[in-house]
Design a protein around this motif. Sequence first.
Motif, PDB file in Angstrom:
ATOM      1  N   GLY A 111       0.786  -1.221   0.000  1.00 53.36           N
ATOM      2  CA  GLY A 111       0.000   0.000   0.000  1.00 53.36           C
ATOM      3  C   GLY A 111       0.819   1.273   0.000  1.00 53.36           C
ATOM      4  O   GLY A 111       2.019   1.287   0.243  1.00 53.36           O
ATOM      5  N   CYS A 112       0.094   2.374  -0.270  1.00 52.61           N
ATOM      6  CA  CYS A 112       0.680   3.704  -0.264  1.00 52.61           C
ATOM      7  C   CYS A 112      -0.347   4.692   0.278  1.00 52.61           C
ATOM      8  O   CYS A 112      -1.538   4.583  -0.036  1.00 52.61           O
ATOM      9  N   ALA A 130       5.561   8.080  -1.295  1.00 55.22           N
ATOM     10  CA  ALA A 130       5.977   7.558  -2.603  1.00 55.22           C
ATOM     11  C   ALA A 130       7.070   8.454  -3.166  1.00 55.22           C
ATOM     12  O   ALA A 130       6.823   9.582  -3.573  1.00 55.22           O
ATOM     13  N   THR A 131       8.289   7.966  -3.208  1.00 50.88           N
ATOM     14  CA  THR A 131       9.453   8.783  -3.535  1.00 50.88           C
ATOM     15  C   THR A 131       9.682   8.859  -5.033  1.00 50.88           C
ATOM     16  O   THR A 131       9.573   7.863  -5.745  1.00 50.88           O
ATOM     17  N   GLU A 132      10.023  10.050  -5.482  1.00 52.04           N
ATOM     18  CA  GLU A 132      10.386  10.259  -6.887  1.00 52.04           C
ATOM     19  C   GLU A 132      11.847   9.885  -7.084  1.00 52.04           C
ATOM     20  O   GLU A 132      12.744  10.490  -6.495  1.00 52.04           O
ATOM     21  N   ILE A 180      -0.413   2.626  -7.788  1.00 52.76           N
ATOM     22  CA  ILE A 180      -0.819   2.556  -6.383  1.00 52.76           C
ATOM     23  C   ILE A 180      -0.865   3.951  -5.750  1.00 52.76           C
ATOM     24  O   ILE A 180      -1.868   4.328  -5.137  1.00 52.76           O
ATOM     25  N   ALA A 181       0.200   4.744  -5.893  1.00 51.86           N
ATOM     26  CA  ALA A 181       0.168   6.106  -5.372  1.00 51.86           C
ATOM     27  C   ALA A 181      -0.876   6.934  -6.116  1.00 51.86           C
ATOM     28  O   ALA A 181      -1.501   7.829  -5.537  1.00 51.86           O
ATOM     29  N   PHE A 251      -5.494   5.743   1.330  1.00 49.40           N
ATOM     30  CA  PHE A 251      -4.517   4.653   1.453  1.00 49.40           C
ATOM     31  C   PHE A 251      -4.996   3.529   0.549  1.00 49.40           C
ATOM     32  O   PHE A 251      -6.080   2.979   0.742  1.00 49.40           O
ATOM     33  N   TYR A 252      -4.188   3.220  -0.467  1.00 49.78           N
ATOM     34  CA  TYR A 252      -4.587   2.210  -1.450  1.00 49.78           C
ATOM     35  C   TYR A 252      -3.687   0.996  -1.350  1.00 49.78           C
ATOM     36  O   TYR A 252      -2.461   1.101  -1.465  1.00 49.78           O
TER      37      TYR A 252
END
Length: 320
Positions: A111-112, A130-132, A180-181, A251-252
């Motif tokens: 999840g994210c 969620a990091t770029e 996801i994000a 939150f997915y």
Amino acid sequence: FTARAVYTNNPYSGAFRGYGNPQGTFANEQQMDELAALAGIDPVDLRLLNCNEPNTVTPQKFRVTSCGLRQCIETCRDRVGFGKRKKPYEGVGMASMFHVGGGGRVYKSDGCGVIAKLDDFGHLVLMTGATEIGTGSDTAMAMIAAEELGIHLDDVSVINDDTDVGPWDVGIHASRTTFIAGNATLMAVREIKDQLASVAAEKLGCSADALLWHSGAIWCASDLDRSIAVDKLVRSMHFREKGTMMVGRGFYDPPNEFQNPDMTGNVSATYAFATHACRVRVDPETGRVTIVKFVAAHDVGRVINRSGLDGQIEGAIAQG
């Protein structure tokens, strides 16, 4: 298979671009060519006989829903001229792959989380873990949020560089972040949108279902002369008794499975497919290889950022 560990003096290195998949795909596709030769079957025909099809379950229990692998293979076959007469010292090859596209549940959770905040100036901030890492995920999240809320892309910021602020994300791997994000972003933004819709409908005198969202404003579909700017609406919700903050949470955790000890289970919610074909010419004196034609056909699902997609595929061709 047989493995041998070899000591070298190479510097330390790390994972890069689809790590694991190129190695497995190389072995699989070499084997397909060898099997085709042993069976006396055209290598493209063998692939078409065995390619994944839509709405099927693989022996590894992957549930394939949409699948354009057959079209990818046929497109590459036709455009590269596979099977046509080759000039001297010319060769042609083909390889296909599939990859997780709906997460890759290598941990118990996949999840994210995203927290969205809309301010008095109609500017939306997305806070996430969620990091770029250069894949364009920040842009994709901003595009999804802007489209859903009907605001301009410039009015969206993504904050993911502070773990004290951003909600939890399992990690950046397995081509999962846009899916996801992106879904977590939709959930968070829609929570804000629902709050805005009820107040906008009251002010515009129409039902919440009849609202249009675009150009930074909310419009009444039955009477386009009636509209209200998003920033003005937010200010009206802040500057009043019993005001409301425009904050949404999402939150997915995708509908995929943690694999069993026997390595079976639907590890991803959906899968991506691709075929590449290449015609090359070899100089018999120097061994220099020249690419005559290269064709890449990809089944990627819905495209969020077209320029990002083009860059990803063209970069992969050059590196491969």
